[in-house]
Write a protein that holds these residues in place. Structure first.
Motif, short mmCIF file in Angstrom:
data_model
loop_
_atom_site.label_atom_id
_atom_site.label_comp_id
_atom_site.label_asym_id
_atom_site.label_seq_id
_atom_site.Cartn_x
_atom_site.Cartn_y
_atom_site.Cartn_z
N LYS A 108 -2.56 -2.15 9.79
CA LYS A 108 -3.93 -1.69 10.00
C LYS A 108 -4.09 -0.18 9.86
O LYS A 108 -5.22 0.33 9.86
CB LYS A 108 -4.43 -2.10 11.40
N SER A 109 -2.96 0.54 9.79
CA SER A 109 -3.11 2.00 9.77
C SER A 109 -3.62 2.48 8.41
O SER A 109 -3.45 1.82 7.40
CB SER A 109 -1.81 2.70 10.16
N ASN A 110 -4.26 3.65 8.44
CA ASN A 110 -4.91 4.14 7.23
C ASN A 110 -3.93 4.67 6.20
O ASN A 110 -4.16 4.61 5.01
CB ASN A 110 -5.92 5.23 7.57
N GLU A 111 -2.84 5.22 6.70
CA GLU A 111 -1.86 5.79 5.79
C GLU A 111 -0.57 4.98 5.86
O GLU A 111 0.15 5.05 6.84
CB GLU A 111 -1.56 7.24 6.19
N LYS A 119 0.79 -1.23 0.00
CA LYS A 119 0.00 0.00 0.00
C LYS A 119 0.82 1.29 0.00
O LYS A 119 0.28 2.37 -0.13
CB LYS A 119 -0.94 0.02 1.21
#
Ligand SMILES: [Zn+2]
Length: 203
Positions: free
Chosen positions: A172-175, A80
């Motif tokens: 799990k973090s969004n960024e 990601k």
């Protein structure tokens, strides 16, 4: 490419094993069904996109191919970060180091030590990870191997359990970017460890 049934079963079994071992470490990935395509390009290229792995196999499925396979499976978790700039180190370094952790669990510490010393040889004299240019001829080795070694050093510093916890939270973090990774290190382990890590990115 036509594969004989035995080879296909071996690869399939290893894919499942790697997937399950990594799921135990990091939790199940967001992706659903997984497709694995085998290619036999002249230049070995393996890559992973969400739910699709293209895996290079020219001769046979040996220890080295299994390690590449584990790296590719690990990209189901680590895909990601921006692949267009130096922050690709998070995709490649984490996939590579996850494969080394996986092989440590599977084959034990002496195999792991051997892999780390190979890694150390590969990264000798490489330029810094930080801001590595997309066109730099050493880019792939830097974002993959130099980053993996840096993660190994971090794990040594904070301990195995803390390291896995850090990766779980990061996944799990969004960024998913360098700033998030550094601030997680700082929050959990203090500014000194964060600053040391940050300066090693620039070495
Ligand atoms: Zn990769």
């Amino acid at each position: 490419m036509n594969l004989n049934d035995k080879l296909r079963d071996t690869i399939k079994r290893n894919v499942q094993n790697h997937y399950e071992s990594l799921s135990l470490l990091f939790g199940k990935p967001d992706s659903g069904n997984l497709t694995l395509a085998i290619n036999n390009y002249n230049r070995p290229i393996s890559y992973t996109r969400k739910e699709f792995i293209s895996f290079s196999l020219n001769n046979s499925f040996d220890k080295e191919s299994n390690q590449i396979l584990a790296h590719e499976i690990a990209h189901l978790w680590w895909n990601k970060a921006n692949i267009k700039n130096w922050e690709d180190w998070l995709n490649e370094g984490l996939a590579e180091y996850s494969s080394l952790i996986l092989f440590r669990e599977k084959y034990g510490n002496s195999v792991f030590k051997e892999n780390i010393s190979k890694l150390k040889t590969k990264i000798k004299d490489l330029p810094p990870i930080y801001n590595i240019n997309y066109n730099n001829e050493y880019r792939q080795d830097v974002v993959t191997y130099k980053s993996a070694y840096l993660l190994y050093e971090l794990e040594n510093k904070i301990g195995k359990t803390n390291f896995i916890d850090l990766l779980k939270i990061f996944y799990k973090s969004n960024e998913i970017n360098n700033a998030t990774f550094l601030s997680l290190i700082e929050n959990k382990f203090g500014i000194a460890i964060k600053e040391e890590f940050e300066s090693k990115l620039k070495e």
